[in-house]
Enzyme design. Structure first.
Site, PDB file in Angstrom:
ATOM      1  N   LYS A  37       0.844  -1.209   0.000  1.00 51.25           N
ATOM      2  CA  LYS A  37       0.000   0.000   0.000  1.00 51.25           C
ATOM      3  C   LYS A  37       0.873   1.250   0.000  1.00 51.25           C
ATOM      4  CE  LYS A  37      -0.219  -0.168   5.048  1.00 51.25           C
ATOM      5  NZ  LYS A  37      -1.042  -0.569   6.217  1.00 51.25           N
ATOM      6  N   ARG A 130     -10.278   0.022  14.882  1.00 51.51           N
ATOM      7  CA  ARG A 130     -10.210   0.746  13.606  1.00 51.51           C
ATOM      8  C   ARG A 130     -11.279   0.123  12.723  1.00 51.51           C
ATOM      9  NH1 ARG A 130      -4.025   1.298  11.613  1.00 51.51           N
ATOM     10  NH2 ARG A 130      -4.666  -0.437  10.317  1.00 51.51           N
ATOM     11  N   TYR A 260      16.027  30.052   8.767  1.00 50.09           N
ATOM     12  CA  TYR A 260      14.982  30.845   9.427  1.00 50.09           C
ATOM     13  C   TYR A 260      15.095  30.791  10.943  1.00 50.09           C
ATOM     14  CZ  TYR A 260      12.695  30.653   4.844  1.00 50.09           C
ATOM     15  OH  TYR A 260      12.409  30.754   3.510  1.00 50.09           O
ATOM     16  N   MET A 308      11.454  24.528   3.095  1.00 46.89           N
ATOM     17  CA  MET A 308      10.630  23.763   2.159  1.00 46.89           C
ATOM     18  C   MET A 308      11.471  22.996   1.143  1.00 46.89           C
ATOM     19  SD  MET A 308       7.549  25.064  -0.332  1.00 46.89           S
ATOM     20  CE  MET A 308       6.649  25.877   0.986  1.00 46.89           C
TER      21      MET A 308
HETATM   22  C1  PLP Z   1      -0.285  -1.630   6.802  1.00 44.89           C
HETATM   23  C2  PLP Z   1      -0.893  -2.899   7.197  1.00 44.89           C
HETATM   24  C3  PLP Z   1      -0.101  -4.050   7.393  1.00 44.89           C
HETATM   25  C4  PLP Z   1       1.409  -4.032   7.336  1.00 44.89           C
HETATM   26  O1  PLP Z   1       1.933  -3.525   8.549  1.00 44.89           O
HETATM   27  P1  PLP Z   1       3.496  -3.532   8.836  1.00 44.89           P
HETATM   28  O2  PLP Z   1       3.610  -3.133  10.242  1.00 44.89           O
HETATM   29  O3  PLP Z   1       4.098  -2.530   7.908  1.00 44.89           O
HETATM   30  O4  PLP Z   1       4.000  -4.894   8.557  1.00 44.89           O
HETATM   31  C5  PLP Z   1      -0.747  -5.242   7.636  1.00 44.89           C
HETATM   32  N1  PLP Z   1      -2.088  -5.308   7.732  1.00 44.89           N
HETATM   33  C6  PLP Z   1      -2.874  -4.222   7.589  1.00 44.89           C
HETATM   34  C7  PLP Z   1      -4.341  -4.366   7.732  1.00 44.89           C
HETATM   35  C8  PLP Z   1      -2.314  -2.978   7.347  1.00 44.89           C
HETATM   36  O5  PLP Z   1      -3.097  -1.900   7.207  1.00 44.89           O
END
Ligand code: PLP
Length: 369
Positions: A37, A130, A260, A308
């Site tokens: 992802k 979540r 800055y 930046m």
């Molecule tokens: C991002 C994610 C993972 C991977 O997590 P890591 O700690 O990077 O291995 C696994 N399962 C879900 C549902 C996630 O959102």
């Protein structure tokens, strides 16, 4: 090797393959999902996916249909699971591309069925708070899933959850809750083939969380999710090196205020190297006056506030010239600072450091199999 880009993220595909191999050896699970992802945590989703598959991953995990379809468009045919959908997520595209859809509620299950999704995996909340279905809804959700499956709707291929890494006891309680979910699914006469709850932390540290598939993100990219634990001690190698060319060097007298707010002032006559990376490129401003940089093998610290587009490094009397490489993070085995050190400097986690790199940085892949 090609000349270096002004701002370059060099991704070792060989390292990603080797990291997957190393973690697979440790976990020994039947299945291994590489989580790619967010553009593979900033490493480039397509190339990183191929490298992970070369290393032995047999599943890819992303959040939604758009991320999954980008992999399919690049010709990747491996099984893919998605698990975080907006109300307008084009699930019909996912269905047409044989992408498994993670569902967290009856409403999501119904949408997947309406879109003719062939296989779903049900996500249960075992204590992360979540997404994932609440325990009070499991009975009804599993029953509906079974009825849809029997009527020719989506096959329930998997049951999964996600650990909160909130400590030994909390994790143990989640694993117990996951067992309850498995039983409830069996009671509803569902027979998923895949059970998974472990991400990198669980996969490496909690054998009882591995079940028959682990979903590993961070570890594939060679970083450690544990405080004070070096990647090398886990058999991992950071895959991404971020560097930039020094764009100016100048000699200044003692007492020169830098950047800055003049949070940094030179103590004596010294040389200042200017690095063309800033918060516009994802370099955290919170690491001002702290972030580590290696130039010509010598280690320095960001001097003054990160702007930046640029920051300054007081290099003293070291011989540094325009065009020399300034390495912000990479493989500590090669003498580079780490993304974890930048995270510590900025008060965040290494995940955020690698994932937030901006579009002005050029990506170069090296060492694919
Ligand atoms: C991002 C994610 C993972 C991977 O997590 P890591 O700690 O990077 O291995 C696994 N399962 C879900 C549902 C996630 O959102």
């Amino acid at each position: 090797m090609s000349p270096r880009a002004l701002r370059e993220a060099r991704v070792s595909l060989e390292a990603i393959s080797a990291n997957v191999e190393a973690i697979r050896r440790i976990v020994g699970t039947e299945h291994f999902m590489a989580v790619v992802k967010a553009n593979a945590y900033g490493h480039g989703a397509v190339a990183a996916s191929r490298a992970a598959l070369d290393g032995g991953a047999d599943w890819l995990g992303v959040i939604d249909s758009a991320e999954a379809m980008a992999l399919r468009a690049a010709g990747i045919t491996a099984p893919i699971l998605t698990w975080l959908h907006g109300p307008d997520d084009p699930l019909a595209d996912a269905a047409g591309a044989s992408i498994d859809v993670g569902v967290s509620s009856i409403a999501e299950l119904e949408r997947a069925a309406a879109a003719d999704v062939a296989a779903v995996q049900i996500k249960v909340d075992t204590g992360l708070g979540r997404n994932g279905a609440e325990e009070s809804t499991w009975g009804e959700l599993f029953e509906r899933a079974r009825n849809l499956e029997r009527a020719g709707g989506p096959h329930v291929r998997g049951l999964f959850s996600h650990l909160a890494n909130a400590g030994e006891d909390a994790d143990a309680a989640q694993l117990v809750a996951f067992e309850r979910a498995k039983q409830a699914a069996a009671s509803a006469q569902l027979v998923p083939e895949l059970f998974h709850i472990a991400a990198t932390q669980g996969a490496l540290r909690r054998p009882e969380s591995r079940h028959n598939l682990v979903r590993v993100g961070l570890g594939c990219y060679g970083l450690s999710p544990f405080d004070g634990v070096e990647p090398a001690s886990l058999g991992l190698q950071p895959a991404l090196e971020l560097s930039a060319a020094v764009v100016s060097v100048k000699r200044v007298p003692a007492g020169t205020g830098i950047s800055y707010g003049h949070t940094y002032r030179t103590e004596r006559e010294t040389s200042l190297a200017l690095i063309p990376l800033g918060y516009g490129d994802g370099i955290p401003r919170h690491a001002s006056d702290r972030g580590p940089v290696v130039i010509n093998g010598e280690r320095f610290t960001v001097s003054g506030v990160i702007a930046m587009d640029q920051f300054v490094v007081d290099v003293g009397d070291a011989s540094v010239a325009v065009g020399d490489r300034a390495v912000l993070f990479g493989d500590p085995g090669a003498g580079s600072p780490t993304a974890t050190e930048w995270a510590d400097a900025a008060g965040t986690i290494n995940y955020e450091i690698i994932t937030r790199l901006g579009p002005r940085i050029e990506y170069r892949n090296v060492g694919g199999r």
